[in-house]
Design a protein around this motif. Structure first.
Motif, PDB file in Angstrom:
ATOM      1  N   ASP A   1      -4.723  10.946   0.869  1.00  0.00           N
ATOM      2  CA  ASP A   1      -3.367  11.435   0.618  1.00  0.00           C
ATOM      3  C   ASP A   1      -3.361  12.489  -0.479  1.00  0.00           C
TER       4      ASP A   1
ATOM      5  N   HIS B   1      -0.170   4.549  -1.181  1.00  0.00           N
ATOM      6  CA  HIS B   1      -0.888   5.789  -0.884  1.00  0.00           C
ATOM      7  C   HIS B   1      -2.261   5.452  -0.321  1.00  0.00           C
ATOM      8  N   LYS B   2      -2.633   6.192   0.728  1.00  0.00           N
ATOM      9  CA  LYS B   2      -3.893   5.939   1.402  1.00  0.00           C
ATOM     10  C   LYS B   2      -4.954   6.948   0.995  1.00  0.00           C
ATOM     11  N   ARG B   3      -6.181   6.569   1.248  1.00  0.00           N
ATOM     12  CA  ARG B   3      -7.323   7.447   1.029  1.00  0.00           C
ATOM     13  C   ARG B   3      -7.093   8.770   1.760  1.00  0.00           C
TER      14      ARG B   3
ATOM     15  N   ASP C   1      -7.766   3.923  -1.277  1.00  0.00           N
ATOM     16  CA  ASP C   1      -6.386   3.454  -1.136  1.00  0.00           C
ATOM     17  C   ASP C   1      -5.851   3.042  -2.500  1.00  0.00           C
TER      18      ASP C   1
ATOM     19  N   THR D   1      -2.860   0.817  -4.434  1.00  0.00           N
ATOM     20  CA  THR D   1      -1.807  -0.184  -4.309  1.00  0.00           C
ATOM     21  C   THR D   1      -1.080  -0.330  -5.635  1.00  0.00           C
TER      22      THR D   1
ATOM     23  N   LEU E   1       0.850  -1.176   0.000  1.00  0.00           N
ATOM     24  CA  LEU E   1       0.000   0.000   0.000  1.00  0.00           C
ATOM     25  C   LEU E   1       0.893   1.236   0.000  1.00  0.00           C
TER      26      LEU E   1
END
Length: 456
Positions: free
Chosen positions: A10, A6-8, A212, A214, A4
């Motif tokens: 970001d 980058h996250k929600r 998110d 991936t 993962l």
């Protein structure tokens, strides 16, 4: 297992515009340089553009100077079309080496003005766009010196790039206040189920993830934003995208036949049944209530009436018109019908302006249900919930207000980020007010009315 990256929520891109312009209706209240709202002072030479302070004026002067000389020769009553001013600014930027400017969308990847698609042939076949182009040509004669105006074919290509690649620059309330061209962000494609959203701090664009992400690296060919209003059925969205951007959307959502039918559904004649009546049905699939031709005719009549009224209220929503539409829609359009949701949204805004708080809550609740169903990560849903929370707090219902504001927080924290003024200077104080008043109410104390809010 994929890593993962980058996250929600970001922030994956920030960019200053290649060229931008404030919409003329806001030039008396916003700075032409930074778009800040407040007291603004006229340029002492052209008396047309306005700035919030001397620093903004000095920063804008290298670009404004040649424009200033042209603007001061125009009649004082003339309002320059924003598209013409934008075209002139793009041309001047190109003449000052702007064709070498790079808009980075990753550390290494970038786009230049020449990389943008002009859609020249599509423009030539589009009567409305060609007419607009001819009109802009007339105005450009007064905004640029004759030698500075590119040949007609090149001018058409610049016009096409501007039309297809410009963003609506929005304020904290997601209202369009200007137009900007962002070279890096122009790489972004459209989806009716976007996984990213663009918001703005002044004229600066910020792009955040709604999901998110991936993969081995951030792949912008897999990052999508929405170019249009998502609370529309697929046929309307496809028509708008075809007219404005010259492509047919074939995203997953546009292929969702069940959603398309629901967005255009009628209400069951049995008021106790909430099953949608889809096109071609002659009875309810849940309760067997008949849906005859007269019911279908009534549905078509109300649909047509609503469509025309919504078109008339594109810029300004009128409370009485909204209320009339909703009266006609009652028992005819399904609660999740797209036209019904849009009417509720307009009614919510108009009720707030008239300070009809109870009506606003009623209309807002219906609109929120539609946004939750069709566009749950939409920043407009977050704003709507924040305004509902403010009204509930004003009316003394701190407990319900907290619930609404917490839901708004979950959305706006993602779409705008914790450092955005909307979040830290408006939503957070509202949450604090609601928490404090709820605590007071639990102790049996007096509840005051909040002084801060999202929409005044």
């Amino acid at each position: 297992m994929k890593k993962l990256l980058h996250k929600r929520g970001d922030l994956i891109l920030q960019e200053q515009p290649f060229a931008y312009v404030l919409l003329p209706q806001f030039r008396h209240e916003r700075c032409d340089r930074c778009f800040k709202l407040g007291k603004v002072l006229k340029c002492s030479s052209c008396l047309y553009v306005r700035y919030c302070n001397r620093a903004c004026q000095q920063e804008a002067w290298p670009d404004h100077q040649p424009e200033c000389e042209k603007l001061k020769l125009l009649p004082a009553t003339l309002v320059v079309p924003s598209a013409a001013l934008m075209m002139a600014r793009i041309i001047r930027r190109l003449q000052k080496g702007g064709d070498f400017a790079k808009g980075y969308y990753t550390d290494k990847l970038y786009r230049r003005f020449n990389d943008l698609m002009p859609h020249e042939e599509d423009i030539r076949k589009d009567p409305k766009r060609i007419e607009h182009f001819h009109t802009l040509n007339v105005v450009l004669q007064r905004l640029l010196d004759e030698p500075a105006i590119p040949p007609r074919d090149e001018l058409l290509r610049i016009f096409g790039k501007m039309c297809i690649n410009s963003f609506n620059v929005c304020d904290d309330e997601m209202n369009s206040i200007g137009t900007g061209m962002y070279l890096g962000a122009s790489i972004l494609d459209h989806s009716c189920r976007p996984n990213a959203v663009a918001t703005f701090v002044g004229e600066r664009l910020q792009l955040r993830l709604l999901e998110d992400f991936t993969g081995p690296e951030l792949d912008f060919s897999r990052i999508f934003i929405s170019y249009i209003d998502l609370i529309d059925p697929s046929d309307t969205r496809r028509e708008q995208l075809s007219e404005r951007y010259y492509f047919r959307c074939d995203c997953e959502r546009c292929r969702d036949e069940a959603e398309r039918e629901l967005m255009g559904a009628a209400a069951c004649k049995n008021r106790k049944c909430d099953e949608p009546i889809r096109e071609g049905q002659t009875k309810c699939s849940a309760c067997d209530a008949p849906f005859d031709q007269s019911a279908r005719d009534r549905f078509d009549e109300v649909t047509s009436f609503t469509r025309d009224r919504l078109a008339e209220m594109k810029d300004v929503a009128y409370f009485d018109v909204c209320r009339l539409c909703l009266e006609k829609q009652s028992g005819v359009l399904h609660p999740l019908n797209a036209q019904h949701i849009k009417t509720l949204d307009y009614a919510f805004d108009s009720a707030i302006k008239l300070e009809k708080w109870e009506a606003a809550l009623r209309y807002g609740a219906g609109a929120v249900a539609g946004y939750r169903r069709y566009s749950p990560s939409n920043p407009l849903l977050g704003l709507m919930l924040a305004n509902i929370g403010k009204i509930q707090l004003y009316l003394g219902d701190a407990k319900t207000a907290l619930s609404s504001l917490h839901e708004a927080d979950k959305i706006l924290r993602v779409t705008h980020g914790e450092q955005h003024d909307l979040y830290k200077e408006q939503l957070v104080p509202l949450l604090c007010d609601a928490a404090q008043q709820y605590e007071v109410s639990q102790r049996g104390g007096m509840i005051g009315k909040p002084q801060r809010g999202i929409r005044q």
